[in-house]
Write a protein that holds these residues in place. Sequence first.
Motif, PDB file in Angstrom:
ATOM      1  N   ARG A 175     112.432  -1.140  76.293  1.00 61.26           N
ATOM      2  CA  ARG A 175     111.968   0.046  77.011  1.00 61.26           C
ATOM      3  C   ARG A 175     111.968   1.250  76.086  1.00 61.26           C
ATOM      4  NH1 ARG A 175     114.299   4.155  79.823  1.00 61.26           N
ATOM      5  NH2 ARG A 175     116.388   3.287  79.493  1.00 61.26           N
ATOM      6  N   ASN A 176     110.867   1.989  76.097  1.00 63.92           N
ATOM      7  CA  ASN A 176     110.746   3.221  75.332  1.00 63.92           C
ATOM      8  C   ASN A 176     110.614   4.393  76.290  1.00 63.92           C
ATOM      9  OD1 ASN A 176     108.482   5.319  74.146  1.00 63.92           O
ATOM     10  ND2 ASN A 176     109.987   4.717  72.597  1.00 63.92           N
TER      11      ASN A 176
ATOM     12  N   GLU B 151     112.758  10.405  71.105  1.00 67.28           N
ATOM     13  CA  GLU B 151     112.524   9.281  71.998  1.00 67.28           C
ATOM     14  C   GLU B 151     113.794   8.446  72.143  1.00 67.28           C
ATOM     15  OE1 GLU B 151     109.088   6.999  70.996  1.00 67.28           O
ATOM     16  OE2 GLU B 151     107.783   8.765  70.785  1.00 67.28           O
ATOM     17  N   ILE B 152     113.893   7.742  73.252  1.00 68.15           N
ATOM     18  CA  ILE B 152     115.030   6.859  73.531  1.00 68.15           C
ATOM     19  C   ILE B 152     114.500   5.433  73.666  1.00 68.15           C
ATOM     20  CG2 ILE B 152     116.795   6.247  75.241  1.00 68.15           C
ATOM     21  CD1 ILE B 152     116.996   9.245  75.877  1.00 68.15           C
ATOM     22  N   ASN B 153     115.212   4.509  73.055  1.00 68.69           N
ATOM     23  CA  ASN B 153     114.847   3.097  73.151  1.00 68.69           C
ATOM     24  C   ASN B 153     116.017   2.298  73.706  1.00 68.69           C
ATOM     25  OD1 ASN B 153     112.057   2.658  71.742  1.00 68.69           O
ATOM     26  ND2 ASN B 153     113.174   4.088  70.438  1.00 68.69           N
TER      27      ASN B 153
ATOM     28  N   LYS C 109     119.515   3.381  72.244  1.00 66.15           N
ATOM     29  CA  LYS C 109     119.531   4.209  71.051  1.00 66.15           C
ATOM     30  C   LYS C 109     118.717   5.476  71.290  1.00 66.15           C
ATOM     31  CE  LYS C 109     119.912   0.272  67.879  1.00 66.15           C
ATOM     32  NZ  LYS C 109     119.285  -0.444  66.736  1.00 66.15           N
ATOM     33  N   GLY C 110     119.190   6.574  70.713  1.00 67.32           N
ATOM     34  CA  GLY C 110     118.480   7.838  70.836  1.00 67.32           C
ATOM     35  C   GLY C 110     119.332   8.943  71.406  1.00 67.32           C
TER      36      GLY C 110
ATOM     37  N   ILE D 154     127.435   2.980  79.607  1.00 69.07           N
ATOM     38  CA  ILE D 154     126.575   1.797  79.642  1.00 69.07           C
ATOM     39  C   ILE D 154     127.226   0.700  78.808  1.00 69.07           C
ATOM     40  CG2 ILE D 154     124.304   0.854  79.116  1.00 69.07           C
ATOM     41  CD1 ILE D 154     123.190   3.699  79.401  1.00 69.07           C
ATOM     42  N   PRO D 155     127.772  -0.354  79.414  1.00 71.37           N
ATOM     43  CA  PRO D 155     128.406  -1.422  78.643  1.00 71.37           C
ATOM     44  C   PRO D 155     127.365  -2.258  77.898  1.00 71.37           C
ATOM     45  CG  PRO D 155     128.363  -1.990  80.967  1.00 71.37           C
ATOM     46  CD  PRO D 155     127.866  -0.584  80.866  1.00 71.37           C
ATOM     47  N   ARG D 156     127.671  -2.654  76.672  1.00 73.68           N
ATOM     48  CA  ARG D 156     126.764  -3.531  75.928  1.00 73.68           C
ATOM     49  C   ARG D 156     126.765  -4.930  76.530  1.00 73.68           C
ATOM     50  NH1 ARG D 156     127.124  -3.769  69.697  1.00 73.68           N
ATOM     51  NH2 ARG D 156     124.932  -4.310  69.962  1.00 73.68           N
TER      52      ARG D 156
END
Length: 620
Positions: free
Chosen positions: A467-468, A487-489, A517-518, A524-526
């Motif tokens: 998702r971008n 931007e956030i990815n 990322k961003g 938010i858990p990985r």
Amino acid sequence: MKKNHFWLLAAILAGKGLIAQNVQQDSLKVHQLDEVVVSDSKFELKRENSGKTVIKITAQELERNQGKTVAEIINTKSGIEITGSRGRDGDVLGVYARGGRGRQVLIIINGVRVSDPSSFSQEYDLRLLSSSNIESIEIIKGAASTLYGTNAATAVINITTKKSSKEKIAGTFQTSIGTNQTAEDQNYDLGSISNAVNVSGTLNKFKYAVDFSNRYKSGLSAAVTPENEEDIFSHYSTNLRLGYQFSKDFEIAVFGNQTKFSNEYDASYADAPNLGKNEQKRAGFSSKLGYGKGSIHLNAAYTDYETNSKDTYGESTTEGKNWVLDLYNKYTLGKQWHTILGVNYIKDEAVFAENAEFTIVDPYANVVYISNFGLNLNAGGRLNHHSEYGNHLVYNVNPSFVFPTQKGYVKVLGSYATSYITPNLTQLFGAFGGNPDLEPEENRTIEGGLEVKLSNKFRFSTVYFDRNEKNTIGYDINYTSINLADEINANGVEVEAIWLPITSLNVNTNYTFTERKGDNAIRIPRHKANLSVGYQLGQATDFSLTYAYTGKRFDTDFTTFTDVPLDAFSLVNLYIGHELIPNKLNVIINAENLLNEEFTEIIGYTTRGRNFRIGMNLNL
């Protein structure tokens, strides 16, 4: 009530269950792998013909979770993290789907979108929901603005309330009572009470349903403090639904809702006499007119929101109003083509220094093609027309291919979809930082995955998503709302499996990996995983043991304004249900956080330790 009283009550209910062990019931309560899904197309389609891996929460699953909030139940599903759901009931909830934020998740109730235009993020407050009047929940993840419009960027949670009984009059009554305590203070006082009553029926062509529910929680402080001074949460909800079937092709329904909750809370990580009161009033109308191979649908609603806060910072009141109308035509060509053509209207209003409002008018179209050789295609587009920023186009393409096997199928799926998030009234016109020149936030999601159904006893699916996010709304150095250049990815993998090795045993599990990322990606858990094992003892008693793992993540410590890593934690829950009278009376025992693990969900705020709940469900 102290510890000895709680165990006395448990012993009484357990004894009644032993007396009734030989009671029979018509059929076993088992998972159904041959699901029909609606949310990704607005048509009832077999799961194998859907290009998504739709999550469906059934009435049976909701019954096993009696006394829990909607947020707690949804939080066990893949790709979703709801912070605050493991803490004190009444805590502000943060909904994070696929590495997104709450404003990117859309809530729909009976076909009508719900959102609070007076809130800072415009998202819907899940604390307003009551699980007792819900029939089912469908969750689709990914960009879905083509069908559902603004905010449908990372997930759509589609809620269907209970339908009217086919009898002239029927009723249900639910009640439960339990502890509400931390891991450190295991006092076994009964601080959790919930009740619900529903009456419904069908009189010739007339249908009716009315329900009332309440829940009350005490015993916990919102903030972690040595005193642990309790903050009380109370919730009341009333619903009325009336319908009339004029003919086999034409029906209408009207509904009304009033929900109130009162919430004591703490600020700045310290006990303080803070009180918030929220009220929601909703009224709506739906109709369906069938003709030949098609039908015309109208869903419309008006909602009024009011929030009153009295805390250490003073007193404040926010008011918001929301009008929604969704008119669409469904038409089927043969058994292969399913088409949607519609228009969506939204008007949001809120009161700041002066009244503020905007309107949205969105025409949209969608088509589903189901071939006789395995190919399925779901595609469509929407033209968003906003009174402030003008036009914005979104679209989706979602192909899938099904390879039939001897007892099931193998489905390969993919999708490319765009979505948008409208700037809310606070961002556009708020007294602090309002900017009427904002553009909508934009999301693009790519998915690829596989679903395998080997037989009626096993189904497995896995999906990769990327998702971008751009044009995210933030602030400049003067605290004015702007569209950020950065931007956030977010990308990740979701895995789900259901296995029924024998008739009386079912295993349901899911795993999610998410990387964002961003920005700082707090809360938010990985890694996140859930496992549920259910066992049917005889034909009247069933057990369920669940395990939930939440991996490491970061949260912001607002005393130092630094991001702090939070340890992973695991929770184990137990459910026991027994039918004392077939199809009439069911009793349940729930044990949450059975191992009494201490953990942090949000820095500075309380989480629940080991707790027990006893309840019953009576059908009249």
